[in-house]
Design a protein around this motif. Structure first.
Motif, short mmCIF file in Angstrom:
data_model
loop_
_atom_site.label_atom_id
_atom_site.label_comp_id
_atom_site.label_asym_id
_atom_site.label_seq_id
_atom_site.Cartn_x
_atom_site.Cartn_y
_atom_site.Cartn_z
N ASP A 177 7.30 -35.06 -70.41
CA ASP A 177 8.05 -36.31 -70.53
C ASP A 177 8.46 -36.57 -71.97
O ASP A 177 9.58 -37.04 -72.23
CB ASP A 177 7.19 -37.47 -70.02
CG ASP A 177 7.03 -37.44 -68.51
OD1 ASP A 177 7.83 -36.75 -67.84
OD2 ASP A 177 6.09 -38.10 -67.99
N TRP A 178 7.58 -36.26 -72.91
CA TRP A 178 7.93 -36.44 -74.33
C TRP A 178 9.02 -35.47 -74.74
O TRP A 178 9.96 -35.83 -75.47
CB TRP A 178 6.69 -36.21 -75.19
CG TRP A 178 6.96 -36.26 -76.65
CD1 TRP A 178 7.04 -37.37 -77.43
CD2 TRP A 178 7.21 -35.14 -77.51
NE1 TRP A 178 7.33 -37.01 -78.73
CE2 TRP A 178 7.43 -35.65 -78.81
CE3 TRP A 178 7.25 -33.76 -77.31
CZ2 TRP A 178 7.70 -34.84 -79.90
CZ3 TRP A 178 7.53 -32.94 -78.39
CH2 TRP A 178 7.74 -33.47 -79.66
N LEU A 179 8.96 -34.22 -74.24
CA LEU A 179 9.97 -33.22 -74.59
C LEU A 179 11.32 -33.57 -73.99
O LEU A 179 12.37 -33.34 -74.63
CB LEU A 179 9.51 -31.84 -74.11
CG LEU A 179 10.41 -30.65 -74.45
CD1 LEU A 179 10.45 -30.44 -75.96
CD2 LEU A 179 9.91 -29.39 -73.76
N LEU A 180 11.34 -34.13 -72.79
CA LEU A 180 12.61 -34.44 -72.13
C LEU A 180 13.39 -35.54 -72.83
O LEU A 180 14.59 -35.71 -72.58
CB LEU A 180 12.35 -34.84 -70.67
CG LEU A 180 11.85 -33.73 -69.74
CD1 LEU A 180 11.53 -34.28 -68.36
CD2 LEU A 180 12.86 -32.60 -69.65
N LYS A 181 12.75 -36.28 -73.71
CA LYS A 181 13.46 -37.29 -74.48
C LYS A 181 14.36 -36.68 -75.55
O LYS A 181 15.20 -37.36 -76.13
CB LYS A 181 12.46 -38.25 -75.13
CG LYS A 181 11.62 -39.04 -74.13
CD LYS A 181 10.60 -39.90 -74.83
CE LYS A 181 9.73 -40.65 -73.83
NZ LYS A 181 8.69 -41.48 -74.51
N LEU A 182 14.18 -35.37 -75.82
CA LEU A 182 14.96 -34.67 -76.84
C LEU A 182 15.64 -33.47 -76.19
O LEU A 182 15.12 -32.35 -76.23
CB LEU A 182 14.05 -34.22 -77.98
CG LEU A 182 13.19 -35.29 -78.65
CD1 LEU A 182 12.15 -34.65 -79.56
CD2 LEU A 182 14.09 -36.25 -79.43
N PRO A 183 16.81 -33.67 -75.55
CA PRO A 183 17.47 -32.56 -74.86
C PRO A 183 17.70 -31.31 -75.72
O PRO A 183 17.50 -30.19 -75.22
CB PRO A 183 18.81 -33.17 -74.40
CG PRO A 183 18.50 -34.64 -74.27
CD PRO A 183 17.53 -34.95 -75.37
N PRO A 184 18.10 -31.43 -77.03
CA PRO A 184 18.21 -30.20 -77.83
C PRO A 184 16.89 -29.45 -77.97
O PRO A 184 16.87 -28.22 -78.00
CB PRO A 184 18.71 -30.71 -79.19
CG PRO A 184 19.38 -32.01 -78.89
CD PRO A 184 18.58 -32.61 -77.78
N ALA A 185 15.78 -30.21 -78.04
CA ALA A 185 14.47 -29.56 -78.11
C ALA A 185 14.14 -28.85 -76.82
O ALA A 185 13.47 -27.80 -76.82
CB ALA A 185 13.40 -30.59 -78.46
N VAL A 186 14.59 -29.40 -75.69
CA VAL A 186 14.35 -28.74 -74.40
C VAL A 186 15.07 -27.39 -74.35
O VAL A 186 14.49 -26.37 -73.95
CB VAL A 186 14.82 -29.64 -73.24
CG1 VAL A 186 14.64 -28.93 -71.92
CG2 VAL A 186 14.06 -30.96 -73.24
#
Length: 295
Positions: free
Chosen positions: A93-102
């Motif tokens: 959930d924390w990662l999905l807040k940053l689409p470029p990071a995904v």
């Protein structure tokens, strides 16, 4: 009496300087290593290719136990909650807040696993030959044990548990990694435990720390840390998948202890790897006859 100049006899070719002309093929012989130098690298390359082929074939043996894989996933999820481990869903959930990071995590998951390990083996063979055989053996044994677990305990990864709120980040954000689970003939998607992504990354870092002296070598620990975050954040593995991989690696490294750093000249180490049966000058195994000592 006047000195008489005796003419220098001509070489066999009949032309002055003919003996200084390089023979046909000598230039390439000077550039290319002798034939014996190719045997060991080619043998090692063939061994790695065969091990990889056996690994891929073995993974496919457990690719069709769908019901068992999902049942094991439910049991593992309950076990992690009983152990009060942090939820993999919270990290995603924390990662999905940053689409470029995904997208970056998907790229790292897809492209860093095999290339980094292959480059590590090539570099170790070329620069740390005394360390290479141990590293190659540990990787092979650890992978073989992991393969046996993959076949014995098929496990569906979290990304297949959409009912728990997980997202298959590779399918949604790209780049894609796997095809549909029911007809993906190139990979066993139910081989979540143990995580060889984590196991290989940890071993590469530990091996480089053991075989190098630079103070920057500890930065290699960033590779397994990032790998752990990536495989969990992209919902490809559970926490316990990484834990089991670390246990297997620890046991293998206890049984196969790392070699001591030699004090010999690097050139002699290279020669011993290419010609393992050759004696090292100055060692007890040298059987070369001694030169006669003048009286």
């Amino acid at each position: 009496m006047l000195p008489v100049r005796v003419p220098t006899p001509l070489p066999r070719g009949g032309r002055p300087g003919a003996d200084r002309e390089p023979r046909r093929g000598t230039r390439w012989r000077a550039i290319l290593p002798p034939p014996g130098r190719w045997r060991r690298p080619l043998r090692e390359l063939l061994l790695v290719v065969l091990l990889f082929a056996a690994y891929k074939l073995g993974r496919l043996l457990g690719a069709h136990h769908v019901e068992e894989a999902f049942a094991n996933a439910g049991r593992l999820w309950d076990a992690e909650r009983a152990l009060r481990l942090p939820s993999e869903e919270d990290l995603q959930d924390w990662l999905l807040k940053l689409p470029p990071a995904v997208v970056a995590a998907n790229v790292y998951y897809k492209y860093a696993h095999f290339p980094v390990t292959a480059l590590f083996l090539v570099w170790t063979y070329a620069r740390r030959p005394w360390h290479y055989r141990w590293a190659r053996t540990v990787l092979a044994v650890m992978t073989g044990v992991a393969l046996a677990v993959h076949i014995a305990v098929p496990l569906a990864p979290p990304r297949m548990l959409s009912g728990l709120g997980f997202v298959d980040t590779a399918a949604v954000y790209g780049p894609g990694v796997y095809g549909p689970a029911h007809d993906d003939g190139m990979a066993n998607q139910f081989a979540a435990m143990p995580s060889l992504h984590v196991g290989w990354a940890v071993f590469v870092a530990v091996s480089l720390i053991l075989s190098t002296r630079t103070r920057w070598r500890w930065l290699w620990l960033a590779h397994p840390v990032v790998t752990l975050g990536v495989v969990v954040g992209t919902a490809n593995h559970y926490w316990l998948d990484a834990a089991v991989a670390l246990v297997i690696l620890a046991v293998v490294m206890v049984v196969l202890r790392p070699p001591a750093r030699p004090r010999r000249h690097p050139g002699r180490d290279r020669e011993r790897l290419d010609h393992p049966d050759a004696a090292v000058p100055g060692s007890d195994k040298s059987t070369a006859p001694h030169a006669p000592v003048a009286a």
